[in-house]
Design an enzyme around this catalytic site. Sequence first.
Site, PDB file in Angstrom:
ATOM      1  N   ASP A  21      11.577   1.187  -0.639  1.00  0.00           N
ATOM      2  CA  ASP A  21      10.926   0.923   0.639  1.00  0.00           C
ATOM      3  C   ASP A  21      11.398   1.853   1.739  1.00  0.00           C
ATOM      4  O   ASP A  21      12.570   2.213   1.823  1.00  0.00           O
ATOM      5  CB  ASP A  21      11.182  -0.534   1.071  1.00  0.00           C
ATOM      6  CG  ASP A  21      10.319  -1.510   0.280  1.00  0.00           C
ATOM      7  OD1 ASP A  21       9.088  -1.337   0.306  1.00  0.00           O
ATOM      8  OD2 ASP A  21      10.875  -2.415  -0.364  1.00  0.00           O
TER       9      ASP A  21
ATOM     10  N   GLU B 203       0.287 -10.463  -0.939  1.00  0.00           N
ATOM     11  CA  GLU B 203       1.538 -10.018  -1.555  1.00  0.00           C
ATOM     12  C   GLU B 203       2.682 -10.409  -0.632  1.00  0.00           C
ATOM     13  O   GLU B 203       2.706 -10.010   0.533  1.00  0.00           O
ATOM     14  CB  GLU B 203       1.524  -8.500  -1.781  1.00  0.00           C
ATOM     15  CG  GLU B 203       2.816  -7.988  -2.424  1.00  0.00           C
ATOM     16  CD  GLU B 203       2.848  -6.457  -2.590  1.00  0.00           C
ATOM     17  OE1 GLU B 203       1.796  -5.810  -2.463  1.00  0.00           O
ATOM     18  OE2 GLU B 203       3.955  -5.933  -2.832  1.00  0.00           O
TER      19      GLU B 203
END
Lengths: 414, 266
Positions: B67, B56
Amino acid sequence: MPQHLPTYPQPDARGRFGRFGGRYVPEILIPALDELERAYLEAKGDPAFLAELERLLREFVGRPSPLYLARRLTEYAGGAKIYLKREDFNYTGAHKINNCLAQALLAVRMGKRRVIAETGAGQHGVASATAAALLGLECVVYMGAEDIRRQALNVLRMRLLGAEVREVTSGTATLKDATNEAIRDWVTNVRESFYILGSVVGPHPYPAMVRDFQAVIGEEVKVQLQALEGRSAPDAVVACVGGGSNAIGIFAPYAYLPPQERPRLIGTEAAGEGVASGKHAASVAGGRVGVLHGSMMYLLHDAEGQITPPHSVSAGLDYPGIGPEHCYYSEAGVAEYVPVTDAQALEALQLLTRLEGIIPALESAHAVYHAVQLAPELGPEAIIVVNLSGRGDKDVAEVMRLLEGTPGAGEVRA
Amino acid sequence: MTATLTRGAERLQAAFARARAEDRAAFIPFMTAGYPTAAAFPAVADALLRHADILEVGLPYSDPLGDGPTIQRASEQALAGGTSTRRTLELIRALRARHTVPIALMTYVNPIYAVGPREFMRLAQEAGVDGLILPDLPPDQDLELADLAAEQGLAVTFLIAPTSTPARVKLVAEACTGFLYAVSVTGVTGAREGSALVEVPAMVALARRHARVPVAVGFGVADAATARQVAAVADGVVVGSAFISAVREGRDVGALAADIAAGCAR
């Protein structure tokens, strides 16, 4: 002050104002947004909730705020009568408290004991901390490190009110980053926390809900202008726009009228050092459609979609996007958005201060500037209402710093 | 929605099938493109790819609201070094010249819209991307995007979370064409103290009821022990912040990858 919350034709059931708005957020928040939307719609139909909100707006905020004819400013501008909607009279100094109290009441109703807020200049943070203190809620406010430096007094006020101010150092360390951090907190503590969003931005239902809570501004103007002038709609309404909550509050009650009954609705965007300079916060004039903080809107971003830092002398307008309903108004021709620079806002701040004894917030000064330009164009039979969204006490030190660095500053033509 | 599998979906699902045949969960390490620098990224990616079933790659973004601090800082550093969309795709193209492991590109939605969805998909496909992971796009917000991706042979992956209702899980699971990404905790990405994965088994079970694609689990998986817990119930294990931290601290990324990959065995 109306004892109801208004209902408008936009957004649609999916939270879209035309193609703008929506819910571009991590899936984790979708159930919370659904829960919030349900709770809000229930509260909107509950007379007990509405009565409590009305009581607080009257007894705690001091509403209705006056609609004031600025005689000397009108004379100076030489044309239309200029009225000021005095949101600067509200307790805590700006329109922000209208929304914060309503959302905090909703938090209590939903059984959430912890509220989160983001703040730029600190006005929304102070209003959130105030509402939290009043209702006995735990309050965490996210604020960019750069803004903490610029707005030290508001940081002290929030702490005195019992809020925890968390410094945000990521990104550009300003309002957009504080908003990111508030959303991250909400993602993490979503089950027990309520996010008090301060503007008409963010994922649905925030833009619609914040609008409804701020629409008290325009609803009051209708009644007050009827009493003063025998008509409920002026010829033009002018308000400054960052995210756009004070502007929506005064625009929305007029925006959905048939075009022939609708006043000109004019939002003043922060043009900073000029839209051409690239150092501005004018998302309609200088932005392109994109997604930020959960909503599709006009946005300042580069060709590859990285958000570019906005600039404005006023921290409250220093935001790279603009609420989705404003984007819709702009595209549909319901409202106009015009750029006003830092220097023009500073000029208008001094003008209003010397002519009327009213020190406006730097944000609100952007609207004052445009009203003065517009007045001669509309002529003496016309009426302009300016939303004076906040008071300038918070800006005094910054204004003096800027004026001392400007040759000939402090000399006003009045 | 296309009836047949796209090229990207086939490659991704084959990677899960290979892992399953060896009785392990697929190991899916994450790395931010252009981190720690554009020049140093390929070596880091190579070290991960030696152990990965799928890699990824994160497209650095200025406002990554899903995040935690570790990936935020990595994004900021990569952007400061000039890695945005164009450079990210160049880096992926170079990886695909050396490796056959499928690559999923994690991106917030604004970079897609800024370039234009059709053009973005074309560029991603050309660079060798197999699928997209979309952390801030609930599938019902843009019903065309998955089709535009499919036109270019790309799979799409959406996310579910512990807060997702059965109705939302169904909607998200049915929209995924590559694999489904289940977020292990309510929170943002990043390693956490005493990572509580207690909600994972029930969530994966619910997802399996609706998903025609493999189910991977990520967020808060940082070592072989947590990987083992997740591998017991899920088809794939995503590990991100732990590798960013390893790079930042100058630790051996390959050794950590080998260790966590071993933890994915059942």
